[in-house]
Structure formats: C-alpha cells, structure tokens
Design a protein around this motif. Structure first.
Motif, short mmCIF file in Angstrom:
data_model
loop_
_atom_site.label_atom_id
_atom_site.label_comp_id
_atom_site.label_asym_id
_atom_site.label_seq_id
_atom_site.Cartn_x
_atom_site.Cartn_y
_atom_site.Cartn_z
N THR A 1 -8.59 -0.94 8.49
CA THR A 1 -8.16 -2.10 9.28
C THR A 1 -7.16 -1.69 10.36
N GLU A 2 -7.14 -2.47 11.43
CA GLU A 2 -6.21 -2.20 12.54
C GLU A 2 -4.75 -2.28 12.07
N GLU A 3 -4.47 -3.23 11.20
CA GLU A 3 -3.10 -3.40 10.69
C GLU A 3 -2.66 -2.17 9.89
N LEU A 4 -3.52 -1.67 9.03
CA LEU A 4 -3.19 -0.51 8.22
C LEU A 4 -3.06 0.74 9.10
N ILE A 5 -3.92 0.87 10.09
CA ILE A 5 -3.83 2.00 11.02
C ILE A 5 -2.52 1.95 11.79
N ARG A 6 -2.12 0.76 12.23
CA ARG A 6 -0.86 0.61 12.95
C ARG A 6 0.33 0.99 12.06
N LEU A 7 0.31 0.54 10.81
CA LEU A 7 1.38 0.86 9.88
C LEU A 7 1.44 2.36 9.61
N PHE B 1 -7.71 -10.02 -6.15
CA PHE B 1 -6.52 -9.21 -5.90
C PHE B 1 -6.08 -9.38 -4.45
N VAL B 2 -4.78 -9.40 -4.26
CA VAL B 2 -4.20 -9.44 -2.92
C VAL B 2 -3.45 -8.13 -2.72
N PHE B 3 -3.81 -7.41 -1.66
CA PHE B 3 -3.18 -6.14 -1.39
C PHE B 3 -2.03 -6.32 -0.41
N ASN B 4 -0.92 -5.69 -0.72
CA ASN B 4 0.20 -5.65 0.19
C ASN B 4 -0.03 -4.45 1.11
N GLU C 1 2.55 -1.63 1.04
CA GLU C 1 2.48 -0.78 -0.15
C GLU C 1 1.32 0.19 -0.04
N VAL C 2 0.19 -0.28 0.47
CA VAL C 2 -0.97 0.58 0.65
C VAL C 2 -0.64 1.68 1.65
N ALA C 3 0.03 1.35 2.74
CA ALA C 3 0.42 2.34 3.75
C ALA C 3 1.38 3.37 3.15
#
Length: 60
Positions: free
Chosen positions: A27-33, A2-5, A8-10
């Motif tokens: 993840t840093e990316e998800l925290i930033r979003l 699976f590939v998560f967007n 969309e998760v944010a």
C-alpha cells in the motif's frame, strides 16, 4: 476480522530490514511510512518500486 495498525507493521518490517532481510510493502501508506523510517535512520536500502508494490532490500 483483524485490523492492522500500519505503524506497527512498518516497525516490524523495519526490524526485518535491520536484521538483513528484504521486505515488501503493497500500500501507498505503508510505503510512505517505510520510506520515512529508512530516511530518519539513514539506512542504505535499495528500493525497487513496482506496479504492484515496493521491495526494500538491504544494501550491505
């Protein structure tokens, strides 16, 4: 596999916050979003940043 967007998760996590639930981001990316979405909507959220990730807790 699976590939998560991440966007969309944010969005899903933000919806949980708006419903009054706490959410966790690893993840840093998800925290930033998440931070960007919280600031843009001017939400009252407690952010508990740990070594492993970050908890977002509604403050209402």
């Amino acid at each position: 596999m699976f590939v998560f967007n991440k966007r969309e998760v944010a969005d899903e996590k933000l919806n949980h916050l708006l419903e009054g639930y706490s959410v966790y981001a690893e993840t840093e990316e998800l925290i930033r979003l998440m931070n960007r979405r919280i600031q843009s909507q001017e939400l009252d959220i407690i952010i508990d940043d740990t070594d492993q990730g970050c908890w977002f807790i509604p403050n209402y």
